[in-house]
Design a protein around this motif. Sequence first.
Motif, PDB file in Angstrom:
ATOM      1  N   PHE A  80       0.820  -1.271   0.026  1.00  0.00           N
ATOM      2  CA  PHE A  80      -0.012  -0.027  -0.006  1.00  0.00           C
ATOM      3  C   PHE A  80       0.931   1.186  -0.056  1.00  0.00           C
ATOM      4  O   PHE A  80       0.733   2.231  -0.673  1.00  0.00           O
ATOM      5  N   VAL A  81       1.992   1.480   0.877  1.00  0.00           N
ATOM      6  CA  VAL A  81       2.898   2.513   1.207  1.00  0.00           C
ATOM      7  C   VAL A  81       3.687   2.789  -0.287  1.00  0.00           C
ATOM      8  O   VAL A  81       3.507   3.805  -0.901  1.00  0.00           O
ATOM      9  N   LYS A  82       4.062   1.653  -0.804  1.00  0.00           N
ATOM     10  CA  LYS A  82       4.675   1.738  -2.077  1.00  0.00           C
ATOM     11  C   LYS A  82       4.068   2.197  -3.401  1.00  0.00           C
ATOM     12  O   LYS A  82       4.485   3.183  -4.189  1.00  0.00           O
ATOM     13  N   THR A  83       2.859   1.641  -3.424  1.00  0.00           N
ATOM     14  CA  THR A  83       1.903   2.002  -4.536  1.00  0.00           C
ATOM     15  C   THR A  83       1.451   3.436  -4.285  1.00  0.00           C
ATOM     16  O   THR A  83       1.311   4.139  -5.242  1.00  0.00           O
ATOM     17  N   TYR A  84       1.386   4.010  -3.213  1.00  0.00           N
ATOM     18  CA  TYR A  84       0.881   5.268  -3.161  1.00  0.00           C
ATOM     19  C   TYR A  84       1.962   6.531  -3.354  1.00  0.00           C
ATOM     20  O   TYR A  84       1.513   7.109  -4.099  1.00  0.00           O
ATOM     21  N   LYS A  85       3.027   5.885  -2.846  1.00  0.00           N
ATOM     22  CA  LYS A  85       4.363   6.745  -2.984  1.00  0.00           C
ATOM     23  C   LYS A  85       4.639   6.691  -4.707  1.00  0.00           C
ATOM     24  O   LYS A  85       5.070   8.111  -5.145  1.00  0.00           O
ATOM     25  N   GLN A  86       4.265   5.826  -5.399  1.00  0.00           N
ATOM     26  CA  GLN A  86       4.916   5.572  -6.718  1.00  0.00           C
ATOM     27  C   GLN A  86       3.808   6.294  -7.675  1.00  0.00           C
ATOM     28  O   GLN A  86       4.195   6.724  -8.853  1.00  0.00           O
ATOM     29  N   VAL A  87       2.577   5.999  -7.386  1.00  0.00           N
ATOM     30  CA  VAL A  87       1.489   6.205  -8.193  1.00  0.00           C
ATOM     31  C   VAL A  87       0.382   7.164  -7.887  1.00  0.00           C
ATOM     32  O   VAL A  87      -0.305   7.757  -8.606  1.00  0.00           O
ATOM     33  N   GLY A  88       0.133   7.158  -6.277  1.00  0.00           N
ATOM     34  CA  GLY A  88      -0.863   7.993  -5.889  1.00  0.00           C
ATOM     35  C   GLY A  88      -2.000   7.170  -5.566  1.00  0.00           C
ATOM     36  O   GLY A  88      -1.880   6.035  -5.680  1.00  0.00           O
ATOM     37  N   PHE A  89      -3.065   7.885  -4.752  1.00  0.00           N
ATOM     38  CA  PHE A  89      -4.290   7.310  -4.451  1.00  0.00           C
ATOM     39  C   PHE A  89      -5.030   6.509  -5.652  1.00  0.00           C
ATOM     40  O   PHE A  89      -5.646   5.443  -5.485  1.00  0.00           O
ATOM     41  N   ARG A  90      -4.899   7.170  -6.979  1.00  0.00           N
ATOM     42  CA  ARG A  90      -5.474   6.457  -7.911  1.00  0.00           C
ATOM     43  C   ARG A  90      -4.695   5.211  -8.425  1.00  0.00           C
ATOM     44  O   ARG A  90      -5.653   4.495  -8.991  1.00  0.00           O
ATOM     45  N   GLY A  91      -3.749   4.754  -7.904  1.00  0.00           N
ATOM     46  CA  GLY A  91      -3.120   3.528  -7.901  1.00  0.00           C
ATOM     47  C   GLY A  91      -3.899   2.558  -7.598  1.00  0.00           C
ATOM     48  O   GLY A  91      -3.773   1.512  -8.248  1.00  0.00           O
ATOM     49  N   PHE A  92      -4.682   2.688  -6.320  1.00  0.00           N
ATOM     50  CA  PHE A  92      -5.385   1.540  -5.837  1.00  0.00           C
ATOM     51  C   PHE A  92      -6.295   1.431  -6.391  1.00  0.00           C
ATOM     52  O   PHE A  92      -7.142   0.198  -6.452  1.00  0.00           O
ATOM     53  N   TYR A  93      -7.123   2.139  -7.295  1.00  0.00           N
ATOM     54  CA  TYR A  93      -8.081   2.133  -8.398  1.00  0.00           C
ATOM     55  C   TYR A  93      -7.933   1.977 -10.049  1.00  0.00           C
ATOM     56  O   TYR A  93      -8.815   1.840 -10.693  1.00  0.00           O
ATOM     57  N   LYS A  94      -6.533   1.234 -10.289  1.00  0.00           N
ATOM     58  CA  LYS A  94      -6.304   0.797 -11.470  1.00  0.00           C
ATOM     59  C   LYS A  94      -7.269  -0.265 -11.895  1.00  0.00           C
ATOM     60  O   LYS A  94      -7.050  -1.213 -10.987  1.00  0.00           O
ATOM     61  N   GLY A  95      -7.633  -0.200 -13.121  1.00  0.00           N
ATOM     62  CA  GLY A  95      -8.598  -1.609 -13.494  1.00  0.00           C
ATOM     63  C   GLY A  95     -10.055  -1.434 -13.014  1.00  0.00           C
ATOM     64  O   GLY A  95     -10.578  -2.473 -13.011  1.00  0.00           O
ATOM     65  N   THR A  96     -10.158  -0.440 -12.342  1.00  0.00           N
ATOM     66  CA  THR A  96     -11.835  -0.373 -11.838  1.00  0.00           C
ATOM     67  C   THR A  96     -13.020  -0.403 -12.712  1.00  0.00           C
ATOM     68  O   THR A  96     -13.827  -1.235 -12.710  1.00  0.00           O
ATOM     69  N   HIS A 124       2.532  -1.241 -13.722  1.00  0.00           N
ATOM     70  CA  HIS A 124       3.719  -0.521 -13.126  1.00  0.00           C
ATOM     71  C   HIS A 124       4.866  -1.353 -12.808  1.00  0.00           C
ATOM     72  O   HIS A 124       5.864  -1.184 -13.045  1.00  0.00           O
ATOM     73  N   GLU A 125       4.464  -2.635 -12.377  1.00  0.00           N
ATOM     74  CA  GLU A 125       5.540  -3.543 -11.924  1.00  0.00           C
ATOM     75  C   GLU A 125       5.995  -4.209 -13.095  1.00  0.00           C
ATOM     76  O   GLU A 125       7.224  -4.471 -13.022  1.00  0.00           O
ATOM     77  N   MET A 126       5.272  -4.292 -14.161  1.00  0.00           N
ATOM     78  CA  MET A 126       5.861  -4.831 -15.497  1.00  0.00           C
ATOM     79  C   MET A 126       6.907  -3.955 -16.169  1.00  0.00           C
ATOM     80  O   MET A 126       7.792  -4.616 -16.627  1.00  0.00           O
ATOM     81  N   GLN A 127       6.698  -2.726 -15.967  1.00  0.00           N
ATOM     82  CA  GLN A 127       7.589  -1.880 -16.256  1.00  0.00           C
ATOM     83  C   GLN A 127       8.912  -1.825 -15.384  1.00  0.00           C
ATOM     84  O   GLN A 127      10.039  -1.568 -16.089  1.00  0.00           O
ATOM     85  N   LEU A 128       8.636  -1.838 -14.166  1.00  0.00           N
ATOM     86  CA  LEU A 128       9.769  -1.590 -13.113  1.00  0.00           C
ATOM     87  C   LEU A 128      10.767  -2.760 -13.603  1.00  0.00           C
ATOM     88  O   LEU A 128      11.874  -2.912 -13.467  1.00  0.00           O
ATOM     89  N   SER A 129      10.075  -4.081 -13.492  1.00  0.00           N
ATOM     90  CA  SER A 129      10.856  -5.226 -13.711  1.00  0.00           C
ATOM     91  C   SER A 129      11.763  -5.520 -15.167  1.00  0.00           C
ATOM     92  O   SER A 129      12.466  -6.489 -15.316  1.00  0.00           O
TER      93      SER A 129
END
Length: 283
Positions: free
Chosen positions: A33-49, A120-125
């Motif tokens: 949760f912390v890393k997602t918020y730092k990297q993408v912001g709150f909207r990152g939790f609702y990707k794919g909504t 995001h993780e696919m790009q990071l890796s």
Amino acid sequence: GGTACVVTGQPFDTAKVKMQTFPDMYKGIVDCFVKTYKQVGFRGFYKGTTPALVANIAENSVLFMCYGFCQQIVRRIVGVDRKTKLSDLQNAAAGSFASAFATLVLCPTELVKCRLQAMHEMQLSGKIIQGHNTVWSVVKSVIQKDGPLGFYRGLSSTLLREVPGYFFFFGGYELSRTFFASGRSKDELGPIPLLLSGGFGGSCLWIAVYPVDCVKSRIQVLSMAGKQTGFMGTFVTVVRTEGVLALYSGLKPTMIRAFLANGALFLAYEYSRKLMMKQIDSY
């Protein structure tokens, strides 16, 4: 019901998919949760909504419609009248049959949802150079790369998850409602017992089939980077290279989501059903 499920549980579902597909990147749910918020912001939790909403509305519409039909099939098999109340076990079997039909509408939309959640993780890796950040761009890339059948990557693992999973889902829900009703009609139950029963049913589903869902998520997400092996190939690879516990990556957010989201799902379903039945009876 499907809308209530997504609105309640989407952030936890996002954490689940990220931890399933890239378990080495996160130490746990809080870290994710912390890393997602730092990297993408709150909207990152609702990707794919958007695809999640489409998936859940389509899946639950088909699921509950077919649940009614499958209850009638179970009544014919056991040789009882069409108005006879089924046992909790018989309802569980009807739910299991119904899930096979729901899988056909769920698989394509869930593939798009999972890819958006883990982009995001696919790009990071380094597995992909440039990610697709919208529903349409993911849909277009699937069609260009694999054609229409590309949307059904992970279909066998989705079926392996849904059919046994929904036996426990409906079985757990009906058993819990029977417990709370304690001799009364189940239709008289209030919102709290319905929430708890739905949460219990959802928890039963995910405990039973979580490793299968983990394999499904990997197939659907990692196939973006090239040809991915089938269910057994992926399953064996994960166990050999990462160990059995890797199949349970993301279990904690899944169980939190399962209880909250499925409680909301069944509460919305039961009350909307009652409202519709009143409208029909008034005519």
